[in-house]
Write an enzyme that holds these catalytic residues in place. Structure first.
Site, mmCIF file in Angstrom:
data_model
loop_
_atom_site.group_PDB
_atom_site.id
_atom_site.type_symbol
_atom_site.label_atom_id
_atom_site.label_comp_id
_atom_site.label_asym_id
_atom_site.label_seq_id
_atom_site.Cartn_x
_atom_site.Cartn_y
_atom_site.Cartn_z
ATOM 1 N N ASP A 1 6.097 -4.156 2.766
ATOM 2 C CA ASP A 1 5.247 -3.788 1.632
ATOM 3 C C ASP A 1 4.336 -2.652 2.087
ATOM 4 O OD1 ASP A 1 3.944 -4.033 -0.942
ATOM 5 O OD2 ASP A 1 2.287 -5.032 0.066
ATOM 6 N N SER A 2 3.626 -2.070 1.114
ATOM 7 C CA SER A 2 2.648 -1.039 1.456
ATOM 8 C C SER A 2 1.467 -1.646 2.211
ATOM 9 C CB SER A 2 2.126 -0.381 0.186
ATOM 10 O OG SER A 2 1.391 -1.334 -0.570
ATOM 11 N N GLU B 1 -6.585 -5.042 -0.684
ATOM 12 C CA GLU B 1 -6.435 -4.532 0.690
ATOM 13 C C GLU B 1 -7.733 -4.672 1.486
ATOM 14 O OE1 GLU B 1 -3.894 -3.316 2.666
ATOM 15 O OE2 GLU B 1 -2.569 -4.057 1.104
ATOM 16 N N TYR C 1 0.581 2.714 -2.310
ATOM 17 C CA TYR C 1 1.745 3.537 -2.650
ATOM 18 C C TYR C 1 1.719 3.938 -4.126
ATOM 19 C CZ TYR C 1 4.415 2.492 1.684
ATOM 20 O OH TYR C 1 4.879 2.412 2.980
ATOM 21 N N GLY C 2 1.044 3.130 -4.940
ATOM 22 C CA GLY C 2 1.075 3.324 -6.395
ATOM 23 C C GLY C 2 0.831 4.740 -6.887
ATOM 24 N N CYS D 1 3.174 -6.310 -9.339
ATOM 25 C CA CYS D 1 2.749 -5.738 -8.056
ATOM 26 C C CYS D 1 2.515 -6.945 -7.169
ATOM 27 C CB CYS D 1 1.471 -4.936 -8.217
ATOM 28 S SG CYS D 1 0.718 -4.450 -6.634
ATOM 29 N N THR D 2 3.060 -6.923 -5.967
ATOM 30 C CA THR D 2 2.976 -8.128 -5.121
ATOM 31 C C THR D 2 1.555 -8.399 -4.633
ATOM 32 O OG1 THR D 2 3.744 -6.772 -3.264
ATOM 33 C CG2 THR D 2 5.391 -8.129 -4.394
ATOM 34 N N HIS D 3 0.652 -7.441 -4.810
ATOM 35 C CA HIS D 3 -0.756 -7.705 -4.480
ATOM 36 C C HIS D 3 -1.429 -8.591 -5.536
ATOM 37 C CE1 HIS D 3 -0.315 -4.276 -1.709
ATOM 38 N NE2 HIS D 3 -1.512 -4.548 -1.220
ATOM 39 N N CYS E 1 7.718 -5.017 -2.492
ATOM 40 C CA CYS E 1 6.797 -4.052 -3.085
ATOM 41 C C CYS E 1 7.485 -3.524 -4.338
ATOM 42 C CB CYS E 1 6.555 -2.921 -2.094
ATOM 43 S SG CYS E 1 5.609 -1.542 -2.767
ATOM 44 N N ASN E 2 6.843 -3.705 -5.469
ATOM 45 C CA ASN E 2 7.452 -3.249 -6.727
ATOM 46 C C ASN E 2 7.572 -1.732 -6.782
ATOM 47 O OD1 ASN E 2 7.448 -5.743 -8.841
ATOM 48 N ND2 ASN E 2 5.794 -5.936 -7.359
ATOM 49 N N THR E 3 6.531 -1.048 -6.283
ATOM 50 C CA THR E 3 6.522 0.414 -6.328
ATOM 51 C C THR E 3 7.704 0.973 -5.535
ATOM 52 O OG1 THR E 3 4.117 0.163 -6.300
ATOM 53 C CG2 THR E 3 4.979 2.393 -6.070
HETATM 54 N N1 DGL Z 1 2.378 -4.294 -3.436
HETATM 55 C C1 DGL Z 1 2.931 -3.128 -3.965
HETATM 56 C C2 DGL Z 1 3.673 -3.298 -5.251
HETATM 57 O O1 DGL Z 1 4.175 -4.373 -5.488
HETATM 58 C C3 DGL Z 1 2.308 -1.807 -3.707
HETATM 59 C C4 DGL Z 1 0.945 -1.552 -4.188
HETATM 60 C C5 DGL Z 1 0.453 -0.196 -3.742
HETATM 61 O O2 DGL Z 1 0.519 0.093 -2.559
HETATM 62 O O3 DGL Z 1 -0.004 0.575 -4.598
HETATM 63 O O4 DGL Z 1 3.817 -2.392 -6.018
#
Ligand code: DGL
Length: 271
Positions: A11-12, A153, A43-44, A185-187, A74-76
């Site tokens: 993931d990011s 984060e 990463y978004g 988003c996994t966050h 990570c979805n992105t």
């Molecule tokens: N956890 C990530 C996702 O699912 C990335 C979030 C990010 O870094 O912006 O998209």
């Protein structure tokens, strides 16, 4: 390749821990190698080409451990890099978008689904595509929530700042008639209680983590690759940024008794 080889999860940053935690719960014999690119998160807001490059770099790093499977948690990155990574490696690669879409379709009763995610994920339209591939008549309302990831984060996911940010951001979405909301988003599962509080009890929250872990389980089962013992089970966690914050979040999010050793890896600076 031995069945005792690890599942690599990336993931990011700390978001993929939500997937790792479910994998540990559903598949307690499986070894995990985790990489959080905390130095370059989020990463978004980044262009797709950069996210593809970063994901490729991390996968190349993780390949030295000869994982039996790679999970882009990570979805992105899933939205823009899944096919590139699949073409690059010769082990199965899973993303988190299709599992999340399937879980949402299963949960919705009125066929109206909300999706929240990063700018990159929402811009890609990957959830709409995945949802409509399964159920073409579904109504999808999408919203980017770029302020959520930095809070998570920093470890501030239980703060009053997080509560205010979540409420302000989701205000408009509350008026929609959706009965299901994908945490795209996994966050975001870190903020699930606050999101649920804001959306109210009538909206079912969907995290990809549960369905992704089930898909991993199914795939390993069918490939005859399930680990057969917990012997020498030693998870490894890597991050590219500040190890202290990462370590604190890993310890808080995962069970205490699980041994985690964050190792700082200096990512080559391509930015
Ligand atoms: N956890 C990530 C996702 O699912 C990335 C979030 C990010 O870094 O912006 O998209």
């Amino acid at each position: 390749m031995s069945n005792q080889q690890a599942i690599a999860i990336l993931d990011s940053g700390v978001g993929g821990l939500t997937v790792a935690k479910e994998v540990m719960r559903q598949l307690p014999q499986e070894k995990i190698i985790y990489f959080g690119d905390t130095d370059r998160a989020p990463y978004g807001p980044r262009p797709a080409s950069e996210v593809v490059l970063f994901t490729t770099q991390i996968v190349d790093y993780l390949l030295q451990f000869q994982p039996k499977m790679i999970v882009i948690a990570c979805n992105t990155a899933t939205a823009v890099a899944l096919e590139t990574i699949r073409a690059r490696v010769n082990v199965p690669v899973l993303g988190v978008i299709t599992p999340g879409a399937r879980a949402a379709i299963k949960a919705t009763r009125n066929g109206e689904i909300g999706v929240i995610g990063t700018d990159g994920t929402i811009r890609s339209g990957a959830y709409e595509t995945a949802l409509r591939r399964i159920s073409p008549g579904i109504r999808v309302i999408s919203k980017a929530c770029p302020t959520f990831v930095p809070l998570v984060e920093k470890g501030l996911f239980r703060s009053s700042e997080a509560r205010d940010t979540v409420c302000d951001t989701l205000n408009g979405l509350k008026d929609e008639t959706i009965d299901t909301l994908i945490l795209g988003c996994t966050h975001y599962p870190f903020l699930a209680d606050l999101i649920q509080e804001c959306m109210g009890p009538g909206v079912t929250l969907i995290s990809s983590a549960d369905q992704t872990a089930r898909d991993i389980s199914t795939l390993l089962y069918h490939n005859g690759q399930l680990a057969s013992s917990r012997e020498l089970l030693m998870h490894r966690f890597f991050c590219s940024g500040d190890a202290n914050t990462f370590h604190a979040i890993v310890q808080e999010w995962l069970n205490e008794e699980i041994c985690v050793t964050p190792v700082v890896w200096q990512v080559p600076r391509f930015v």
